[in-house]
Structures are given as structure tokens and as C-alpha cells.
Motif scaffolding. Structure first.
Motif, PDB file in Angstrom:
ATOM      1  N   ASP A  79       0.839  -1.182   0.000  1.00 43.34           N
ATOM      2  CA  ASP A  79       0.000   0.000   0.000  1.00 43.34           C
ATOM      3  C   ASP A  79       0.883   1.244   0.000  1.00 43.34           C
ATOM      4  OD1 ASP A  79      -1.622   2.056   1.986  1.00 43.34           O
ATOM      5  OD2 ASP A  79      -2.935   0.905   0.664  1.00 43.34           O
ATOM      6  N   LEU A  80       0.358   2.372  -0.451  1.00 44.65           N
ATOM      7  CA  LEU A  80       1.145   3.610  -0.460  1.00 44.65           C
ATOM      8  C   LEU A  80       1.683   3.964   0.915  1.00 44.65           C
ATOM      9  CD1 LEU A  80      -0.952   5.944  -2.789  1.00 44.65           C
ATOM     10  CD2 LEU A  80       1.279   4.936  -3.249  1.00 44.65           C
ATOM     11  N   LEU A  81       0.916   3.655   1.958  1.00 46.80           N
ATOM     12  CA  LEU A  81       1.338   4.004   3.311  1.00 46.80           C
ATOM     13  C   LEU A  81       1.988   2.846   4.061  1.00 46.80           C
ATOM     14  CD1 LEU A  81      -1.670   6.238   4.371  1.00 46.80           C
ATOM     15  CD2 LEU A  81       0.564   6.938   3.496  1.00 46.80           C
ATOM     16  N   ALA A  82       2.126   1.701   3.407  1.00 47.68           N
ATOM     17  CA  ALA A  82       2.846   0.585   4.034  1.00 47.68           C
ATOM     18  C   ALA A  82       4.289   1.027   4.253  1.00 47.68           C
ATOM     19  CB  ALA A  82       2.789  -0.643   3.135  1.00 47.68           C
ATOM     20  N   THR A  83       4.863   0.633   5.366  1.00 48.87           N
ATOM     21  CA  THR A  83       6.235   1.038   5.666  1.00 48.87           C
ATOM     22  C   THR A  83       7.203  -0.086   5.349  1.00 48.87           C
ATOM     23  OG1 THR A  83       5.892   0.441   7.975  1.00 48.87           O
ATOM     24  CG2 THR A  83       5.621   2.758   7.402  1.00 48.87           C
ATOM     25  N   VAL A  84       8.358   0.320   4.836  1.00 51.70           N
ATOM     26  CA  VAL A  84       9.375  -0.620   4.375  1.00 51.70           C
ATOM     27  C   VAL A  84      10.668  -0.349   5.123  1.00 51.70           C
ATOM     28  CG1 VAL A  84      10.632  -1.442   2.350  1.00 51.70           C
ATOM     29  CG2 VAL A  84       8.305  -0.603   2.090  1.00 51.70           C
ATOM     30  N   GLN A 104      16.196   3.003   8.437  1.00 53.41           N
ATOM     31  CA  GLN A 104      14.985   3.773   8.699  1.00 53.41           C
ATOM     32  C   GLN A 104      13.782   3.102   8.049  1.00 53.41           C
ATOM     33  OE1 GLN A 104      15.109   7.644   6.816  1.00 53.41           O
ATOM     34  NE2 GLN A 104      16.599   6.899   5.345  1.00 53.41           N
ATOM     35  N   THR A 105      12.626   3.380   8.582  1.00 61.46           N
ATOM     36  CA  THR A 105      11.382   2.860   8.039  1.00 61.46           C
ATOM     37  C   THR A 105      10.731   3.974   7.241  1.00 61.46           C
ATOM     38  OG1 THR A 105      11.135   1.434   9.954  1.00 61.46           O
ATOM     39  CG2 THR A 105       9.177   1.814   8.647  1.00 61.46           C
ATOM     40  N   ARG A 106      10.347   3.649   6.002  1.00 61.54           N
ATOM     41  CA  ARG A 106       9.755   4.674   5.139  1.00 61.54           C
ATOM     42  C   ARG A 106       8.547   4.119   4.407  1.00 61.54           C
ATOM     43  NH1 ARG A 106      14.492   7.667   2.064  1.00 61.54           N
ATOM     44  NH2 ARG A 106      12.981   9.334   2.095  1.00 61.54           N
ATOM     45  N   PRO A 107       7.540   4.968   4.162  1.00 65.64           N
ATOM     46  CA  PRO A 107       6.376   4.522   3.402  1.00 65.64           C
ATOM     47  C   PRO A 107       6.711   4.349   1.912  1.00 65.64           C
ATOM     48  CG  PRO A 107       6.013   6.725   4.316  1.00 65.64           C
ATOM     49  CD  PRO A 107       7.377   6.294   4.722  1.00 65.64           C
ATOM     50  N   LEU A 148      12.565  -7.303  -3.835  1.00 63.18           N
ATOM     51  CA  LEU A 148      13.395  -7.248  -2.631  1.00 63.18           C
ATOM     52  C   LEU A 148      12.774  -8.053  -1.492  1.00 63.18           C
ATOM     53  CD1 LEU A 148      14.434  -3.486  -2.784  1.00 63.18           C
ATOM     54  CD2 LEU A 148      15.815  -5.474  -3.412  1.00 63.18           C
ATOM     55  N   LEU A 149      11.447  -8.043  -1.414  1.00 64.95           N
ATOM     56  CA  LEU A 149      10.745  -8.862  -0.418  1.00 64.95           C
ATOM     57  C   LEU A 149      10.995 -10.344  -0.681  1.00 64.95           C
ATOM     58  CD1 LEU A 149       7.216  -7.351   0.193  1.00 64.95           C
ATOM     59  CD2 LEU A 149       8.703  -8.339   1.905  1.00 64.95           C
ATOM     60  N   ASP A 150      10.913 -10.739  -1.940  1.00 64.71           N
ATOM     61  CA  ASP A 150      11.149 -12.142  -2.304  1.00 64.71           C
ATOM     62  C   ASP A 150      12.551 -12.592  -1.910  1.00 64.71           C
ATOM     63  OD1 ASP A 150       8.617 -12.232  -3.363  1.00 64.71           O
ATOM     64  OD2 ASP A 150       9.273 -12.039  -5.449  1.00 64.71           O
ATOM     65  N   TYR A 151      13.518 -11.698  -2.014  1.00 63.46           N
ATOM     66  CA  TYR A 151      14.900 -12.031  -1.664  1.00 63.46           C
ATOM     67  C   TYR A 151      15.181 -11.867  -0.174  1.00 63.46           C
ATOM     68  CZ  TYR A 151      15.945 -11.914  -6.684  1.00 63.46           C
ATOM     69  OH  TYR A 151      15.969 -12.151  -8.029  1.00 63.46           O
ATOM     70  N   GLY A 152      14.197 -11.381   0.594  1.00 60.23           N
ATOM     71  CA  GLY A 152      14.370 -11.208   2.035  1.00 60.23           C
ATOM     72  C   GLY A 152      15.218 -10.006   2.403  1.00 60.23           C
ATOM     73  N   LEU A 153      15.320  -9.036   1.505  1.00 59.15           N
ATOM     74  CA  LEU A 153      16.167  -7.866   1.758  1.00 59.15           C
ATOM     75  C   LEU A 153      15.417  -6.725   2.430  1.00 59.15           C
ATOM     76  CD1 LEU A 153      18.179  -7.873  -1.570  1.00 59.15           C
ATOM     77  CD2 LEU A 153      18.840  -8.821   0.645  1.00 59.15           C
ATOM     78  N   VAL A 154      14.088  -6.749   2.358  1.00 62.85           N
ATOM     79  CA  VAL A 154      13.271  -5.738   3.031  1.00 62.85           C
ATOM     80  C   VAL A 154      12.111  -6.414   3.727  1.00 62.85           C
ATOM     81  CG1 VAL A 154      13.832  -3.856   1.423  1.00 62.85           C
ATOM     82  CG2 VAL A 154      11.814  -5.264   1.012  1.00 62.85           C
ATOM     83  N   SER A 155      11.550  -5.727   4.705  1.00 66.10           N
ATOM     84  CA  SER A 155      10.317  -6.180   5.343  1.00 66.10           C
ATOM     85  C   SER A 155       9.290  -5.070   5.177  1.00 66.10           C
ATOM     86  CB  SER A 155      10.550  -6.501   6.822  1.00 66.10           C
ATOM     87  OG  SER A 155      10.963  -5.348   7.506  1.00 66.10           O
ATOM     88  N   VAL A 156       8.030  -5.465   5.110  1.00 69.93           N
ATOM     89  CA  VAL A 156       6.954  -4.499   4.897  1.00 69.93           C
ATOM     90  C   VAL A 156       5.943  -4.645   6.017  1.00 69.93           C
ATOM     91  CG1 VAL A 156       5.077  -3.806   3.361  1.00 69.93           C
ATOM     92  CG2 VAL A 156       7.246  -4.572   2.401  1.00 69.93           C
ATOM     93  N   ARG A 157       5.542  -3.516   6.553  1.00 70.99           N
ATOM     94  CA  ARG A 157       4.501  -3.497   7.583  1.00 70.99           C
ATOM     95  C   ARG A 157       3.313  -2.725   7.012  1.00 70.99           C
ATOM     96  NH1 ARG A 157       6.681  -1.047  12.537  1.00 70.99           N
ATOM     97  NH2 ARG A 157       5.965   0.890  11.632  1.00 70.99           N
ATOM     98  N   PRO A 158       2.127  -3.336   6.985  1.00 68.42           N
ATOM     99  CA  PRO A 158       0.959  -2.642   6.426  1.00 68.42           C
ATOM    100  C   PRO A 158       0.628  -1.400   7.239  1.00 68.42           C
ATOM    101  CG  PRO A 158       0.307  -4.722   7.419  1.00 68.42           C
ATOM    102  CD  PRO A 158       1.803  -4.639   7.504  1.00 68.42           C
ATOM    103  N   PRO A 159      -0.065  -0.447   6.623  1.00 72.21           N
ATOM    104  CA  PRO A 159      -0.437   0.766   7.368  1.00 72.21           C
ATOM    105  C   PRO A 159      -1.427   0.425   8.475  1.00 72.21           C
ATOM    106  CG  PRO A 159      -1.512   0.730   5.221  1.00 72.21           C
ATOM    107  CD  PRO A 159      -0.566  -0.428   5.256  1.00 72.21           C
ATOM    108  N   LEU A 160      -1.482   1.282   9.471  1.00 71.23           N
ATOM    109  CA  LEU A 160      -2.425   1.092  10.568  1.00 71.23           C
ATOM    110  C   LEU A 160      -3.843   1.189  10.040  1.00 71.23           C
ATOM    111  CD1 LEU A 160      -0.781   3.324  13.305  1.00 71.23           C
ATOM    112  CD2 LEU A 160      -0.734   0.845  13.149  1.00 71.23           C
ATOM    113  N   SER A 161      -4.713   0.360  10.558  1.00 71.22           N
ATOM    114  CA  SER A 161      -6.114   0.435  10.149  1.00 71.22           C
ATOM    115  C   SER A 161      -6.780   1.593  10.882  1.00 71.22           C
ATOM    116  CB  SER A 161      -6.831  -0.868  10.456  1.00 71.22           C
ATOM    117  OG  SER A 161      -6.945  -1.033  11.843  1.00 71.22           O
TER     118      SER A 161
END
Length: 126
Positions: free
Chosen positions: A36-41, A68-71, A93-106
Motif C-alpha cells: 500500500d502507499l502508506l505501508a512502511t518498508v 529507517q522505516t519509510r512509506p 526485494l521482499l522475495d529475496y528477504g532484503l526488506v520487510s513491509v509493515r501494512p499501514p495502521l487500520s
């Protein structure tokens, strides 16, 4: 300055790369994670696997979120990439395990305006 093989130069615009060339014709991320646009990486700090086929843009994305965590929207803007392209590259990058993504707050977990006003009023009363 070294150029990637899929880059060419336009007389007026300078170096130009079409979005489909950057993503190798893909329009959606291969990873099922919601980008999502506001998901943080954030970078995981893991080294790239031997099979990883990372372009210069992939490496720039990792550098952009290291420490740092950025949207997603902010990453795309900083690297001057269309959001769709940034999502596809982040999926790699997610597939390679190089980044993690956290969905935006509901919306259910974000405070209401009335609660924030009560907090402000309580702080003013101190």
C-alpha cells in the motif's frame, strides 16, 4: 556515470528509462504482501542471495530504507520512480528477504479526533 543496458539518452530530457524496462515488463509485485502507499518498508540487513538479480535501482531502494522505516509513496518520490515501478521492485526485494513491509495502521487502531482533543485538553489543564 555508468548506464544500465536498458537506458538511453533523449536529447532534451537526458537519461530516460521506460517503466516497463525497469520492471522487465511486470506490472504487479510477485510478492503477496500488500504494498500500500502508506505501508512502511525497512531493510532487513540480510545479504542478497547468490541467485538475486539486483539492478542498480534495487540497490538504491535498499539504500533508501537502510536504517529507517519509510512509506512506499515516500520511497517512490525520493527515487523519482512511478509508484507502480517502486512496488514491483520492492516485491523483488521482499522475495529475496532484503526488506520487510509493515501494512499501514487500520482506521480502527488510530485515535479518534475526540480522543486527541481530550488529550490536548488534559495536557493544557496541567
Amino acid at each position: 556515470m555508468t548506464r544500465e543496458p536498458d537506458e538511453w539518452v533523449d536529447e532534451e530530457a537526458g537519461p530516460v528509462v521506460r517503466p516497463y524496462a525497469v520492471t522487465r515488463g511486470r506490472t504487479k509485485p510477485s510478492s503477496p504482501a500488500e504494498l500500500d502507499l502508506l505501508a512502511t518498508v525497512m531493510a532487513t540487513g540480510q545479504p542478497p542471495p547468490a541467485k538475486a538479480d539486483l539492478s542498480a535501482r534495487h540497490r538504491r531502494l535498499v539504500d533508501c530504507v537502510t536504517g529507517q522505516t519509510r512509506p512506499v509513496a515516500e520511497i517512490a518520490a525520493e527515487l523519482d520512480l512511478p509508484v507502480g515501478v517502486a512496488r514491483v521492485l520492492l516485491g523483488d526485494l521482499l522475495d529475496y528477504g532484503l526488506v520487510s513491509v509493515r501494512p499501514p495502521l487500520s482506521k480502527a487502531t488510530t485515535p479518534t479526533e475526540s480522543l486527541l482533543r481530550e488529550v490536548i485538553d488534559g495536557l493544557r489543564a496541567l
